[in-house]
Write a protein that holds these residues in place. Sequence first.
Motif, mmCIF file in Angstrom:
data_model
loop_
_atom_site.group_PDB
_atom_site.id
_atom_site.type_symbol
_atom_site.label_atom_id
_atom_site.label_comp_id
_atom_site.label_asym_id
_atom_site.label_seq_id
_atom_site.Cartn_x
_atom_site.Cartn_y
_atom_site.Cartn_z
ATOM 1 N N LYS A 1 0.862 -1.183 0.000
ATOM 2 C CA LYS A 1 0.000 0.000 0.000
ATOM 3 C C LYS A 1 0.895 1.228 0.000
ATOM 4 O O LYS A 1 1.747 1.389 0.866
ATOM 5 C CB LYS A 1 -0.926 -0.002 1.212
ATOM 6 N N ASP A 2 0.701 2.091 -0.992
ATOM 7 C CA ASP A 2 1.497 3.303 -1.129
ATOM 8 C C ASP A 2 0.553 4.496 -1.167
ATOM 9 O O ASP A 2 -0.147 4.716 -2.156
ATOM 10 C CB ASP A 2 2.350 3.246 -2.410
ATOM 11 N N ASP A 3 0.531 5.249 -0.064
ATOM 12 C CA ASP A 3 -0.332 6.429 0.031
ATOM 13 C C ASP A 3 -1.790 6.060 -0.271
ATOM 14 O O ASP A 3 -2.494 6.775 -0.986
ATOM 15 C CB ASP A 3 0.161 7.515 -0.932
ATOM 16 N N GLY A 4 -2.210 4.914 0.273
ATOM 17 C CA GLY A 4 -3.587 4.486 0.122
ATOM 18 C C GLY A 4 -3.884 3.714 -1.152
ATOM 19 O O GLY A 4 -4.981 3.184 -1.323
ATOM 20 N N ARG A 5 -2.913 3.634 -2.067
ATOM 21 C CA ARG A 5 -3.129 2.941 -3.339
ATOM 22 C C ARG A 5 -2.420 1.587 -3.344
ATOM 23 O O ARG A 5 -1.419 1.400 -2.680
ATOM 24 C CB ARG A 5 -2.615 3.792 -4.503
ATOM 25 N N ILE A 6 -2.951 0.661 -4.135
ATOM 26 C CA ILE A 6 -2.372 -0.672 -4.260
ATOM 27 C C ILE A 6 -1.237 -0.652 -5.285
ATOM 28 O O ILE A 6 -1.387 -0.116 -6.384
ATOM 29 C CB ILE A 6 -3.439 -1.692 -4.714
ATOM 30 N N VAL A 7 -0.113 -1.231 -4.920
ATOM 31 C CA VAL A 7 1.005 -1.401 -5.843
ATOM 32 C C VAL A 7 1.374 -2.884 -5.844
ATOM 33 O O VAL A 7 1.542 -3.485 -4.783
ATOM 34 C CB VAL A 7 2.235 -0.561 -5.436
ATOM 35 N N VAL A 8 1.504 -3.466 -7.042
ATOM 36 C CA VAL A 8 1.860 -4.879 -7.164
ATOM 37 C C VAL A 8 3.206 -4.997 -7.858
ATOM 38 O O VAL A 8 3.378 -4.529 -8.990
ATOM 39 C CB VAL A 8 0.792 -5.672 -7.939
ATOM 40 N N TYR A 9 4.156 -5.622 -7.160
ATOM 41 C CA TYR A 9 5.480 -5.898 -7.711
ATOM 42 C C TYR A 9 5.474 -7.330 -8.224
ATOM 43 O O TYR A 9 5.213 -8.271 -7.464
ATOM 44 C CB TYR A 9 6.554 -5.715 -6.638
ATOM 45 N N VAL A 10 5.751 -7.501 -9.509
ATOM 46 C CA VAL A 10 5.640 -8.803 -10.165
ATOM 47 C C VAL A 10 7.027 -9.366 -10.449
ATOM 48 O O VAL A 10 7.886 -8.684 -11.023
ATOM 49 C CB VAL A 10 4.834 -8.681 -11.475
ATOM 50 N N TYR A 11 7.228 -10.620 -10.047
ATOM 51 C CA TYR A 11 8.528 -11.287 -10.221
ATOM 52 C C TYR A 11 8.342 -12.607 -10.955
ATOM 53 O O TYR A 11 7.320 -13.278 -10.809
ATOM 54 C CB TYR A 11 9.173 -11.578 -8.858
ATOM 55 N N GLU A 12 9.393 -12.975 -11.709
ATOM 56 C CA GLU A 12 9.431 -14.291 -12.357
ATOM 57 C C GLU A 12 10.777 -14.945 -12.057
ATOM 58 O O GLU A 12 11.808 -14.277 -12.040
ATOM 59 C CB GLU A 12 9.217 -14.169 -13.864
#
Length: 209
Positions: free
Chosen positions: A160-171
């Motif tokens: 959660k960044d300043d109330g927003r969703i952030v998704v970090y994607v890895y392979e």
Amino acid sequence: MSAQSVEASAESSHMGAGSLPDWVFPPPDGYTADVFLKMRDLPRHTELIDGSLIFVSPQQLWHSRVLRFLTDELDRQAPDDMRADQEMVVKLGKRQAPEPDVLVVTSAAAEEDDSRTYYLPEDVILAVEAMSPSSEERDRETKPPKYAAAGIRHFWRVEKDDGRIVVYVYERDPATREYALTGIHHARLKLTVPFDIDIDLTAVGQRRH
């Protein structure tokens, strides 16, 4: 997941040693995954990492909504040979049995036995961790290398960044057996692996009609 170790809990307790359950005191080499998976009366969502029991703290509303939303979206969009699941232990190794927040597993594994209590790494296609302040180090540094070493190809970390969703994607890179960052997604998560995915991240917490 937000959590604290059993050792820390025992040290901070005001109860005498005789008042604590036996499992508070691990064996000298820590618990094995086989022993852990047979233990009963543990608090819900207890994990085993490096032989130590890890307990979860009360779940934040944000965390609960993210897990429910991603599980529903992934299960809805997954092909017939995959299913999304939530908060199931994965037996990674001798002393490793973490519990990802969200998983995508093979349909064969999901439908094999509804009384099962854990998955194996070969069942898991994607592991997702939704980070809370107390789980920051585990979700960023501890768990991902263990998932990668066990052969789980895809990993997401949700923050959660300043109330927003952030998704970090890895392979997972099969040569190094480590995860490589393939993208950082904010308002929209659109991917082609492990299957075609298109998720509106701004819809977390909204009522479905």
